[in-house]
Design an enzyme around this catalytic site. Structure first.
Site, PDB file in Angstrom:
ATOM      1  CE1 TYR A 112     -31.245  19.540  -9.869  1.00 16.55           C
ATOM      2  CE2 TYR A 112     -32.514  21.515  -9.405  1.00 16.55           C
ATOM      3  CZ  TYR A 112     -32.302  20.159  -9.233  1.00 16.55           C
ATOM      4  OH  TYR A 112     -33.145  19.430  -8.442  1.00 16.55           O
ATOM      5  CD  GLU A 159     -34.932  35.960  -8.466  1.00 16.08           C
ATOM      6  OE1 GLU A 159     -35.044  35.606  -9.650  1.00 16.08           O
ATOM      7  OE2 GLU A 159     -35.896  36.427  -7.823  1.00 16.08           O
ATOM      8  CB  VAL A 197     -26.184  23.451  -1.884  1.00 15.80           C
ATOM      9  CG1 VAL A 197     -25.016  22.655  -1.317  1.00 15.80           C
ATOM     10  CG2 VAL A 197     -26.660  24.496  -0.871  1.00 15.80           C
ATOM     11  N   GLY A 250     -27.431  17.691   1.168  1.00 15.01           N
ATOM     12  CA  GLY A 250     -27.616  16.729   2.245  1.00 15.01           C
ATOM     13  C   GLY A 250     -26.650  16.911   3.399  1.00 15.01           C
ATOM     14  N   GLY A 254     -26.470  19.847   5.146  1.00 12.52           N
ATOM     15  CA  GLY A 254     -26.991  20.866   6.046  1.00 12.52           C
ATOM     16  C   GLY A 254     -26.705  22.285   5.603  1.00 12.52           C
ATOM     17  N   GLY A 281     -27.666  23.856   2.781  1.00 13.22           N
ATOM     18  CA  GLY A 281     -28.883  24.485   2.271  1.00 13.22           C
ATOM     19  C   GLY A 281     -29.787  24.924   3.402  1.00 13.22           C
ATOM     20  CG  ASN A 310     -36.194  21.188  -7.774  1.00 17.13           C
ATOM     21  OD1 ASN A 310     -35.824  20.147  -7.252  1.00 17.13           O
ATOM     22  ND2 ASN A 310     -35.450  22.276  -7.803  1.00 17.13           N
ATOM     23  CE1 TYR A 367     -35.882  25.223  -0.497  1.00 13.20           C
ATOM     24  CE2 TYR A 367     -37.314  24.978  -2.376  1.00 13.20           C
ATOM     25  CZ  TYR A 367     -36.101  25.341  -1.844  1.00 13.20           C
ATOM     26  OH  TYR A 367     -35.105  25.822  -2.655  1.00 13.20           O
TER      27      TYR A 367
END
Length: 165
Positions: A30, A90, A94, A100, A102, A104, A131, A138
C-alpha cells in the site's frame, strides 16, 4: 460499502505473528515499498515475545469473522519535555475491505486508553504526506499534524559508517 465492525481488538499473541507479517507486507505494498518489508516471523517473535527479558515492541490485532484483519504495532517512547513515556505507533493497518468499519478507530482508541491508564502523555505516529485518506481519518479523531518537524533517518551504509569506531 463496509458495515460497522462486529470484530474485536486484543493484544497479539505469539500465534498471531504470521498474520502480523502478512499485514506488514500488505502495508508495504500500500505504501509503495514492498521490497522494504524484510522482517521475518523470527524477527517479530524475538521483538514482541522474547524468551528472556522485556519485549521491545508490542502489537494489538483487530479480528473480524474469526480472522485477523488489522493491526497496531507500537513501542514506548519518551518525552524529555514531559518527563513521561508515550506510545509510538509504528504501523497501523486494516485490510481494505474492513476499512470504514470502526476497527482502525478501535485500534487507536485501545492505544489511547493505554496511554490514559498508564499516565503516558503522548500517542504519536507518522503518516505519508500523500496518504490523504489516513490523514483525514486521523484529523477526524482529533490528531494534530506536527508539520514543523522534519523526520531524519539513518540506516544502511550511513549508519554503518557513523557507527564504526
Amino acid at each position: 460499502m463496509s458495515t460497522r465492525h462486529t470484530g474485536n481488538v486484543r493484544p497479539a499473541t505469539p500465534s498471531d505473528v504470521p498474520e502480523l507479517i502478512r499485514l506488514v507486507r500488505e502495508l508495504a505494498v500500500y505504501e509503495k515499498e514492498p521490497q522494504a518489508a524484510t522482517a521475518t516471523e523470527a524477527d517479530f517473535t524475538a521483538s514482541l515475545f522474547p524468551p528472556d527479558g522485556a519485549p521491545v515492541a508490542h502489537a494489538h490485532v483487530a479480528e473480524a469473522d474469526g480472522r485477523v484483519v488489522g493491526m497496531a504495532l507500537w513501542f514506548l517512547s519518551f518525552s524529555t519535555w514531559t518527563g513521561r513515556p508515550g506510545i509510538w505507533l509504528e504501523d497501523l493497518f486494516v485490510e481494505p475491505e474492513h476499512r470504514g468499519t470502526g476497527l482502525g478507530r478501535e485500534l487507536l482508541a485501545t492505544l489511547a486508553a493505554l496511554c490514559v491508564e498508564r499516565g503516558y502523555t503522548r500517542l504519536e505516529w507518522w503518516v505519508l504526506n500523500w496518504n490523504e485518506p489516513s490523514i483525514g481519518f486521523y484529523r477526524g479523531l482529533g490528531a494534530v499534524s506536527q508539520d514543523e518537524w522534519t523526520t531524519f533517518r539513518m540506516d544502511g551504509d550511513a549508519l554503518q559508517r557513523l557507527g564504526a569506531r
